[in-house]
Design a protein around this motif. Structure first.
Motif, short mmCIF file in Angstrom:
data_model
loop_
_atom_site.label_atom_id
_atom_site.label_comp_id
_atom_site.label_asym_id
_atom_site.label_seq_id
_atom_site.Cartn_x
_atom_site.Cartn_y
_atom_site.Cartn_z
N LEU A 162 0.86 -1.05 0.27
CA LEU A 162 0.09 -0.08 -0.12
C LEU A 162 0.90 1.40 0.09
O LEU A 162 0.24 2.53 -0.42
N LEU A 171 -5.96 4.77 -2.00
CA LEU A 171 -6.73 3.94 -0.91
C LEU A 171 -7.55 5.21 -0.14
O LEU A 171 -7.00 6.30 0.15
N THR A 173 -9.49 5.23 3.81
CA THR A 173 -9.86 4.76 4.92
C THR A 173 -10.63 5.15 5.78
O THR A 173 -10.88 6.55 5.52
N LEU A 205 2.33 5.92 4.23
CA LEU A 205 1.18 5.79 3.71
C LEU A 205 0.41 7.11 3.60
O LEU A 205 -0.29 7.47 2.63
N LYS A 206 0.57 8.20 4.52
CA LYS A 206 0.04 9.44 4.45
C LYS A 206 0.69 10.09 3.20
O LYS A 206 0.02 10.86 2.23
N VAL A 210 -3.03 8.51 0.91
CA VAL A 210 -4.43 7.74 1.63
C VAL A 210 -5.45 9.10 2.12
O VAL A 210 -4.88 9.86 2.65
N ARG A 237 -11.88 6.06 -5.62
CA ARG A 237 -10.75 5.37 -5.00
C ARG A 237 -10.92 4.02 -5.28
O ARG A 237 -11.89 3.11 -4.69
#
Length: 359
Positions: A162, A171, A173, A205-206, A210, A237
């Motif tokens: 990811l 992504l 979330t 991830l940021k 994301v 997404r």
């Protein structure tokens, strides 16, 4: 999930929930012999009427179901009203919040009849028997098969995938402070990378784009391009934090039904979630509550549960729907975490996550 599997909001601090705990006063009369038993749960609790009716007919009890918001809210309200509870049994506290319920004395001890058939991996609190496991499910990243096929891109299969450049800005979330799957995903990364490594993972991830939204409903039905709702909303997404049982739901509720699920599961991103029921402290109808908990782990209810709440049974010999086996099997090696470790770290992790990811 789409069939009321939207356990979206987990309120991290009890102070964030305001509720009058007055309730109806007890004038001295006891409801111990009442033939009504009240089940308090989150909004996602659903069942087949004929199955519940069979229990009522056999036991002589009438079941009243009180749905009290999403999972976190329902747990916190139950804690605030524990001295004068709204019902007799609470269903829907999961392993991410179990310690909070137990530490606050929400439940009294009761060892359910038939509990010896509960699979060993789901059993907890075996010395006091304050809760009984009822169902399990995996929180996992889902992917839109059509998107990855069209872009000739292999879908991600692990947490490590990811953060790769090819999955940048794909992504979505849920907020770990307001969503059960969001919190489960955070715990999954903490289990995977450890106390010292999960923050570095989320930093990456940021940086990889994301997107964070408040809850599952928004993430899955508005932001995720692979869901029926997302297609209508023209979502962009193709990756979303959801459940391993989401692909079967996409098949079951489609009209016409496709021969294959339009979505898949990144099996290396799964965190195992278990839900429990318990006899509330100060329950007015203790006998009825005990009978109801016994019923929740009967084969009759366990067989009926998956296609109502899109979760897996926890009792040996219970049936798993063919759609689950084909389109949404449980992860073979999901991330897990002991409730005690969650208890020791949850609030601080969420606080750190919020500071790191949302600011």
């Amino acid at each position: 999930m789409s069939k009321k599997r939207t356990i979206t909001a987990v309120v991290v601090g009890l102070g964030l929930v305001t509720l009058s705990a007055c309730g109806s006063s007890d004038s001295g009369s006891s409801d111990a012999d009442s033939k009504t038993v009240t089940l308090v749960s989150h909004d996602s609790f659903t069942y087949s009427k004929d199955v519940l009716s069979a229990f009522e007919k056999e036991s002589g009890y009438t079941v009243k179901v009180l749905k009290d918001g999403d999972a976190g809210q329902a747990v916190n309200k139950a804690i605030l009203t524990k001295d004068n509870p709204q019902g007799d049994v609470f269903f829907g506290v999961d392993n991410t919040l179990l310690s909070r319920a137990l530490d606050n004395g929400l439940f009294q001890s009761y060892e359910a009849k038939g509990s010896d058939l509960i699979l060993p991996e789901y059993r907890v609190d075996e010395d006091k028997h304050r809760v009984t496991p009822i169902d399990s499910g995996d929180i996992c990243v889902n992917y839109d098969k059509a998107y990855f096929s069209e872009h000739k891109l292999t879908p991600p299969q692990s947490f490590d995938d990811l953060i790769k450049p090819e999955y940048k800005n794909l992504l979505v979330t849920e907020n770990a402070s307001t969503s059960s799957p969001g919190l489960g995903f955070l715990l999954g990364t903490a289990a995977k990378y450890g106390d010292d490594g999960w923050q570095d993972y989320w930093t990456k991830l940021k940086a990889n784009g994301v997107k964070v939204v408040d809850g599952w409903e928004q993430a899955y039905n508005e932001e995720f391009s692979g869901s029926a709702g997302g297609k209508k909303a023209k979502a962009d997404r193709p990756l979303v934090v959801s459940y391993a049982s989401s692909p079967p739901a996409e098949v079951i509720y489609a009209d016409p039904k496709p021969t294959t699920a339009p979505t898949g599961v990144a099996t290396g991103t799964c965190f195992r979630q278990v839900e429990y029921a318990g006899l509330l402290s100060n329950a007015k109808n203790t006998k009825g509550g005990e009978a109801l908990i016994d019923f929740l782990i009967t084969k009759q209810f366990q067989d009926d549960m998956p296609l109502n709440m899109f979760v897996y049974p926890v009792v040996e010999g219970a049936k798993v729907p063919a759609e689950f086996t084909e389109f949404g099997p449980q992860a073979k090696d999901p991330e897990t975490m002991a409730p005690a470790k969650i208890a020791d770290n949850r609030d601080q992790w969420v606080k750190s996550w919020t500071s790191l990811v949302l600011k």
